[in-house]
Design a protein around this motif. Structure first.
Motif, PDB file in Angstrom:
ATOM      1  N   GLU A 165       0.435   7.579   2.009  1.00  0.00           N
ATOM      2  CA  GLU A 165      -0.416   8.737   1.765  1.00  0.00           C
ATOM      3  C   GLU A 165      -0.341   9.741   2.908  1.00  0.00           C
ATOM      4  O   GLU A 165      -1.218  10.593   3.053  1.00  0.00           O
ATOM      5  CB  GLU A 165      -1.877   8.295   1.569  1.00  0.00           C
ATOM      6  CG  GLU A 165      -2.088   7.340   0.404  1.00  0.00           C
ATOM      7  CD  GLU A 165      -3.556   7.042   0.153  1.00  0.00           C
ATOM      8  OE1 GLU A 165      -4.411   7.866   0.537  1.00  0.00           O
ATOM      9  OE2 GLU A 165      -3.853   5.988  -0.439  1.00  0.00           O
ATOM     10  N   ALA A 220      -2.234   8.247   8.528  1.00  0.00           N
ATOM     11  CA  ALA A 220      -3.515   7.656   8.122  1.00  0.00           C
ATOM     12  C   ALA A 220      -4.666   8.139   8.995  1.00  0.00           C
ATOM     13  O   ALA A 220      -5.159   7.424   9.869  1.00  0.00           O
ATOM     14  CB  ALA A 220      -3.423   6.142   8.171  1.00  0.00           C
ATOM     15  N   HIS A 253       0.859  -1.188   0.000  1.00  0.00           N
ATOM     16  CA  HIS A 253       0.000   0.000   0.000  1.00  0.00           C
ATOM     17  C   HIS A 253       0.891   1.232   0.000  1.00  0.00           C
ATOM     18  O   HIS A 253       1.780   1.374   0.849  1.00  0.00           O
ATOM     19  CB  HIS A 253      -0.907   0.003   1.234  1.00  0.00           C
ATOM     20  CG  HIS A 253      -1.761   1.227   1.375  1.00  0.00           C
ATOM     21  ND1 HIS A 253      -2.769   1.533   0.487  1.00  0.00           N
ATOM     22  CD2 HIS A 253      -1.750   2.243   2.296  1.00  0.00           C
ATOM     23  CE1 HIS A 253      -3.354   2.666   0.854  1.00  0.00           C
ATOM     24  NE2 HIS A 253      -2.754   3.116   1.947  1.00  0.00           N
ATOM     25  N   GLU A 259      -8.869   7.124   2.663  1.00  0.00           N
ATOM     26  CA  GLU A 259      -7.780   6.185   2.406  1.00  0.00           C
ATOM     27  C   GLU A 259      -8.228   4.746   2.679  1.00  0.00           C
ATOM     28  O   GLU A 259      -7.626   3.796   2.162  1.00  0.00           O
ATOM     29  CB  GLU A 259      -6.561   6.514   3.269  1.00  0.00           C
ATOM     30  CG  GLU A 259      -5.355   5.641   2.946  1.00  0.00           C
ATOM     31  CD  GLU A 259      -4.103   5.977   3.759  1.00  0.00           C
ATOM     32  OE1 GLU A 259      -3.098   5.243   3.608  1.00  0.00           O
ATOM     33  OE2 GLU A 259      -4.130   6.957   4.534  1.00  0.00           O
ATOM     34  N   ARG A 265      -8.834   2.451  -0.378  1.00  0.00           N
ATOM     35  CA  ARG A 265      -7.595   2.085  -1.092  1.00  0.00           C
ATOM     36  C   ARG A 265      -6.799   1.062  -0.283  1.00  0.00           C
ATOM     37  O   ARG A 265      -6.210   0.133  -0.842  1.00  0.00           O
ATOM     38  CB  ARG A 265      -6.765   3.336  -1.372  1.00  0.00           C
ATOM     39  CG  ARG A 265      -7.426   4.272  -2.380  1.00  0.00           C
ATOM     40  CD  ARG A 265      -6.558   5.462  -2.711  1.00  0.00           C
ATOM     41  NE  ARG A 265      -6.415   6.396  -1.598  1.00  0.00           N
ATOM     42  CZ  ARG A 265      -7.288   7.349  -1.290  1.00  0.00           C
ATOM     43  NH1 ARG A 265      -8.403   7.471  -1.997  1.00  0.00           N
ATOM     44  NH2 ARG A 265      -7.081   8.179  -0.275  1.00  0.00           N
TER      45      ARG A 265
END
Length: 254
Positions: A148, A151, A145, A156, A159
């Protein structure tokens, strides 16, 4: 009123939930013994039985070697406390763990770590390399993964869920490692294998010579053998690990 003592919690929960609390607290203590903790900043969670979709997660602010069965926080999928607790829940930990528990009803326990070896391999473009027996056991159930940021965003989750799929090992790029298990013991064993594979990879790379990659046909064969070799592995090793903890410190059961 905050409920914090062993007696108070035991009066409010089922025998099955109490046993899961003990097992989860044990896993937190084992994480310290095996060098997987990162102060207060990673998480291990357990889904509780029943249709309510409740799970247990660590009280934010306690070190892993302070966590006990009664101090674990029981929350729902919206991060609402089901039983009053003086402790908060880390939003980042809740986002990752609730995302997985939401879609993976086949798993009970999720372990997430920020170990040096895990983050180092997560930062490598090639990820985990098939260069050791430990890595071959992980290979057939490994997903990735992309990073991003911290978290905390609900968007998110989708995904993360899609990237994990039905894998039980996840490398969070630039972030760390995550494993799932049908039991607490299975989740521990999966993380032990993934963490060890990362440590071996860094050690091999430090030698500065060309590495030998296990061929794909062998990887495929190991994947099949692992289904036999590791079947019931978590339940087989978990009692031994609990005996290890009991020799060191029984307070995790409080």
């Amino acid at each position: 009123m905050n409920v914090t003592t062993k007696t108070e919690i035991q009066q409010l929960v089922s025998t099955e939930e109490w046993q899961l609390r003990v097992d989860l607290a044990a896993l937190y203590r084992l994480a310290v013994l095996y060098g997987w903790s990162d102060l207060i900043f990673t998480h291990i969670s357990v889904r509780l039985p029943g249709p309510e979709n409740h799970f247990l997660i660590n009280p934010y602010g306690l070190l892993f070697d302070e966590i006990t069965a009664s101090s674990l926080v029981k929350v729902d999928m919206n991060c609402n406390k089901v039983i009053d607790s003086p402790y908060a829940v880390n939003p980042a930990g809740f986002t990752i763990h609730s995302a997985i528990h939401e879609v993976r009803e086949d798993i009970q326990c999720v372990v997430h770590t920020h170990t040096r070896a895990g983050v180092a391999v997560a930062a490598q473009k090639g990820g985990l390399l098939p260069i050791s027996q430990q890595s071959t056991f992980v290979w057939s159930s490994l997903a990735y993964h992309d990073y991003e940021g911290v978290a905390v965003r609900d968007d998110e989750k989708a995904r993360l869920q899609a990237d994990l799929g039905m894998a039980n090992h996840l490398i969070l790029r630039n972030h760390g490692l995550l494993t799932c298990g049908k039991t607490v013991g299975d989740a521990f064993l999966s993380m032990y294998g993934l963490e060890t594979a990362c440590q071996v990879q860094l050690a091999a790379q430090s030698g500065g010579t060309e590495l030998i990659h296990v061929a794909q046909p062998v990887l495929d064969g190991v994947a099949e053998a692992a289904k036999i070799t590791l079947k019931g592995g978590g339940s087989f090793i978990w009692p031994a690990l609990l005996r290890k903890l009991d020799r060191i410190d029984l307070s995790y059961k409080d």
